[in-house]
Each structure stands twice: as structure tokens, then as C-alpha cells.
Write a protein that holds these residues in place. Structure first.
Motif, short mmCIF file in Angstrom:
data_model
loop_
_atom_site.label_atom_id
_atom_site.label_comp_id
_atom_site.label_asym_id
_atom_site.label_seq_id
_atom_site.Cartn_x
_atom_site.Cartn_y
_atom_site.Cartn_z
N VAL A 148 0.62 -1.18 0.08
CA VAL A 148 0.08 -0.23 0.02
C VAL A 148 0.79 1.20 -0.07
CG1 VAL A 148 -1.59 1.40 1.51
CG2 VAL A 148 -2.04 -1.07 1.08
N GLY A 149 1.96 1.08 0.78
CA GLY A 149 2.92 2.48 0.77
C GLY A 149 3.40 2.54 -0.68
N ARG A 150 3.75 1.59 -1.36
CA ARG A 150 4.22 1.81 -2.82
C ARG A 150 3.33 2.34 -3.70
NH1 ARG A 150 8.84 -0.58 -5.02
NH2 ARG A 150 9.01 -2.06 -3.42
N VAL A 151 2.02 1.63 -3.75
CA VAL A 151 1.09 2.17 -4.33
C VAL A 151 0.85 3.70 -4.22
CG1 VAL A 151 -1.39 1.90 -4.87
CG2 VAL A 151 -0.12 -0.03 -4.60
N CYS A 152 0.54 4.06 -2.79
CA CYS A 152 0.26 5.53 -2.42
C CYS A 152 1.27 6.50 -2.97
CB CYS A 152 0.28 5.56 -1.24
SG CYS A 152 -1.23 4.90 -0.24
N LEU A 153 2.39 6.14 -2.77
CA LEU A 153 4.01 6.76 -3.31
C LEU A 153 3.70 6.91 -4.83
CD1 LEU A 153 6.62 8.15 -2.53
CD2 LEU A 153 7.66 5.77 -3.13
N ASP A 154 3.23 6.10 -5.49
CA ASP A 154 3.13 6.21 -6.97
C ASP A 154 2.03 7.30 -7.25
OD1 ASP A 154 5.22 4.39 -7.79
OD2 ASP A 154 3.70 2.64 -7.83
N MET A 155 1.12 7.03 -6.64
CA MET A 155 -0.24 8.12 -6.76
C MET A 155 0.23 9.40 -6.15
SD MET A 155 -3.27 5.55 -5.19
CE MET A 155 -4.56 6.54 -5.31
N GLU B 1 9.27 12.02 1.44
CA GLU B 1 9.35 12.31 3.02
C GLU B 1 8.10 11.61 3.73
OE1 GLU B 1 12.13 16.22 2.90
OE2 GLU B 1 9.81 16.25 2.92
N ARG B 2 6.85 12.00 3.06
CA ARG B 2 5.62 11.65 3.41
C ARG B 2 5.59 10.20 3.80
NH1 ARG B 2 -0.05 13.94 1.58
NH2 ARG B 2 -1.46 13.05 3.10
N LEU B 3 6.16 9.23 2.94
CA LEU B 3 6.06 7.83 2.90
C LEU B 3 6.79 7.22 4.16
CD1 LEU B 3 5.31 4.98 1.39
CD2 LEU B 3 7.82 5.18 0.68
N ALA B 4 8.18 8.02 4.17
CA ALA B 4 9.03 7.55 5.28
C ALA B 4 8.34 7.99 6.46
CB ALA B 4 10.48 8.12 5.07
N PHE B 5 8.09 8.91 6.67
CA PHE B 5 7.25 9.59 8.17
C PHE B 5 6.24 8.58 8.44
CE2 PHE B 5 4.20 12.07 10.45
CZ PHE B 5 5.22 12.33 11.54
N VAL B 6 5.42 8.48 7.51
CA VAL B 6 3.95 8.00 7.70
C VAL B 6 4.25 6.22 8.03
CG1 VAL B 6 1.99 6.83 7.03
CG2 VAL B 6 2.44 9.13 6.32
N LEU B 7 5.05 5.61 7.27
CA LEU B 7 5.24 4.25 7.74
C LEU B 7 6.11 4.04 8.73
CD1 LEU B 7 6.04 2.55 4.13
CD2 LEU B 7 3.61 2.86 5.34
N VAL C 4 11.60 4.01 -1.71
CA VAL C 4 11.78 5.19 -2.22
C VAL C 4 13.22 5.11 -3.00
CG1 VAL C 4 10.81 6.34 -0.33
CG2 VAL C 4 13.19 5.42 -0.03
N GLY C 5 13.75 3.79 -3.19
CA GLY C 5 15.06 3.71 -3.90
C GLY C 5 16.42 4.36 -3.14
N ARG C 6 16.37 4.47 -1.75
CA ARG C 6 17.23 4.94 -1.28
C ARG C 6 17.92 3.96 -0.08
NH1 ARG C 6 15.90 10.52 -1.21
NH2 ARG C 6 14.78 10.90 -3.28
N SER C 7 19.07 4.30 0.55
CA SER C 7 19.56 3.54 1.59
C SER C 7 18.63 3.55 2.81
CB SER C 7 20.89 3.99 2.01
OG SER C 7 21.09 5.20 2.46
N PRO C 8 18.91 2.54 3.66
CA PRO C 8 18.20 2.92 5.10
C PRO C 8 18.43 4.28 5.88
CG PRO C 8 18.72 0.71 4.79
CD PRO C 8 19.53 1.44 3.73
N ALA C 9 19.95 4.60 5.46
CA ALA C 9 20.18 5.89 6.36
C ALA C 9 19.61 6.98 5.61
CB ALA C 9 21.47 5.87 6.12
N THR C 10 19.30 6.93 4.51
CA THR C 10 18.80 8.17 3.69
C THR C 10 17.30 7.92 3.88
OG1 THR C 10 20.25 8.15 1.86
CG2 THR C 10 18.37 9.13 1.38
N ALA C 11 16.48 7.00 3.94
CA ALA C 11 15.14 6.70 4.39
C ALA C 11 14.92 7.60 6.00
CB ALA C 11 14.63 5.28 4.29
#
Length: 294
Positions: A62-69, A123-129, A144-151
Motif C-alpha cells: 500500500v505504501g508503494r501504491v500511495c507513493l506512485d499516486m 518524505e511523507r512515505l518515510a514518516f507515515v510508515l 523510495v529507492g534509497r539506503s536505510p540511512a537516507t530513508a
């Protein structure tokens, strides 16, 4: 029961949680339903026996779907995300039903959702999840296609913005209602001083009457908000119905029996610090305002 029915039952057990994730990500009840339905389609096309933690797997889907939206909104060059009032969840003043209660767990008021609307999609995805649903950064990073540290950094930036812009409401709902009623009574009397007395000096009023009426507008400061409230009452006399709006004291205004606005009040330190108003007729028509029948 066949395998598909068994899978559907397992999915339904997670539906409320998934809609809560999607609502925080999108600020739209309709789009949240769409995101949850897309998660079901992806699950039905997968090999669920290979999924050890179905709830966690569905949450990230769901997070991935919402990010795409969210990214699609930007690519279509729509209005800025912060220029739109999120959909309110309106409940009777006596309390939300079980589905609404699940959707609003952790007190997701409109003031918070407005801030979330202003965040970049990643940012919204990382914060919400992470902050709202305790998803580890190791699981967020691939989304988000980033490293855990960047997330982690994305969530941290979002967290600072939320803390700086989203007030924490006073928890006493009865006291919230008293202050809202005092505000409404002062507006009805045309009592400017009475309005100012229940408003924080830095109060913010946001009103979204729809794109055809200029979209989301802001008024800041107690004097300005009080003046706006008096002008609104003079030019658009209405009947106020007590309600909960995203779990906080609010009202649904009607004119000749038809909904004209949903108002949410955020009260902190015993005064109104934010008023969020949805007055877009098209969006009001899509809301479940059965509260008016109470």
C-alpha cells in the motif's frame, strides 16, 4: 472454503489497517480505497504462501501504491499538494463508529494531514510508515529507492516539519466542545471581543471552497479570523450541527438543510489554534454526513 476465499478473508482482516495507512499517505478517502483495492489485486496475483508476514507485506505494498499516486499528482502538474484540504472524517458528536475509529487511531486531525500534504512524496512515505506504523527503515528504503540511512533522514526531515507546524490538540473533548460552542455563540451574537477571547493570537483559518472558488485560502491572526467569522455569518447564515471531525470537536454547517461546510477546530492551551473548513460543494456531496440525521 476455496483458496481464493481463504485469501480474501485474510486480506479483509487487514483492510482497516491498510486504509488507515493510505488515508495518511493520500489525505483522500476515495483514493485510499483505490490504493487498498490495488493491494488486493497485487496479492491475488502473487504467491501468498511465500509471504511470512502478510500484514507487513500488505503495508509496504500500500505504501508503494500511495507513493506512485502522489508522484502521479506531481507529474500531472496538478495544484500544489498543500493547496488542497484533505478529506475530513465526520462522526456523530457521541463518537465514531468502529470503522472510523480504526481509520483515526492516533488522532489524525486535519491540522496534521494539512502538514503531511506539504511534504515531498518520499518524505511523507518515510514518516507515515515509520513514525505512525513502525515499519523499519530497512523495509522503507527499497520503496523510495534509497539506503536505510537516507530513508531515516527523509523521516527526520518530515518529523521536524510536522513538529513545527502541526499543533498537539488538548485531549479533553468536553472542553474542546465548550470552546467551540463559545466561538459559535460569539459569532452568532456578532461579538468580536468574544471571538478573539477564544482564539489563539496566532490562530490559522484554512478554508477550501473548491478550485472554482479559489481553492485553499488562509487567514492568520485572531483579529483577522474573528472578522472573517463575523463576515461569514452575515453573508451565509447557517445551522451548526455538532460533530466530531477527525476525532476533534467540530461542526457541520447546513443552509436550508443542505451541507455547506465541515469545520474542524484544533484547540491547544485552551484556545483555538487552527480552524479547517471544507466548503467545496462537490467534495461535500461525496462525504458521508449521516451525522446530520442525529
Amino acid at each position: 472454503m476455496n483458496d481464493r476465499e481463504f485469501l480474501a478473508d485474510r486480506f479483509e482482516a487487514h483492510r482497516g489497517h491498510l486504509k488507515a495507512v493510505a488515508y495518511r499517505m493520500l489525505g483522500s478517502l476515495t483514493e485510499a480505497e483505490d490504493a487498498v483495492q490495488e493491494a488486493w489485486l497485487r496479492l491475488s496475483r502473487s504467491e501468498p504462501d511465500d509471504v511470512r508476514n502478510l500484514g507487513g507485506w500488505l503495508t509496504t505494498v500500500v505504501g508503494r501504491v500511495c507513493l506512485d499516486m502522489l508522484r502521479a499528482r506531481t507529474s500531472r502538474r496538478e495544484e500544489p499538494l498543500e493547496a488542497r484540504m484533505p478529506d475530513p472524517v465526520v462522526s456523530p458528536a457521541t463518537g465514531p463508529d468502529p470503522e472510523q475509529a480504526a481509520l483515526l487511531a492516533d488522532s489524525v486531525g486535519l491540522a496534521l494531514l494539512v502538514v503531511l500534504e506539504s511534504l515531498a512524496p518520499a518524505e511523507r512515505l518515510a514518516f507515515v510508515l515509520h513514525d505512525m506504523f513502525a515499519v523499519p527503515f530497512e523495509e522503507i528504503a527499497p520503496l523510495v529507492g534509497r539506503s536505510p540511512a537516507t530513508a531515516r533522514q527523509l523521516a527526520s526531515r518530515a518529523r521536524r516539519r510536522v513538529r513545527g507546524a502541526a499543533p498537539v490538540p488538548d485531549p479533553d473533548l468536553a472542553r474542546q466542545r465548550e470552546i467551540v460552542e463559545a466561538f459559535l455563540a460569539a459569532a452568532h451574537r456578532g461579538d468580536f471581543a468574544g471571538l478573539v477571547s477564544v482564539l489563539d493570537p496566532e490562530v490559522v483559518l484554512r478554508a477550501d471552497a473548491g478550485a472554482l472558488s479559489g481553492g485553499l485560502r488562509e487567514v492568520r491572526g485572531a483579529d483577522n479570523v474573528a472578522g472573517q467569522a463575523l463576515a461569514f455569518r452575515r453573508h451565509a447564515p447557517s445551522t451548526a450541527h455538532a460533530a466530531l471531525v477527525n476525532g476533534l470537536a467540530g461542526v457541520v454547517n447546513t443552509v436550508n438543510g443542505e451541507p455547506s461546510a465541515v469545520m474542524s477546530f484544533t484547540i491547544a492551551g485552551g484556545r483555538i489554534v487552527e480552524i479547517d473548513i471544507l466548503a467545496d460543494p462537490a467534495r461535500l456531496a461525496r462525504l458521508d454526513l449521516a451525522v446530520l440525521g442525529d
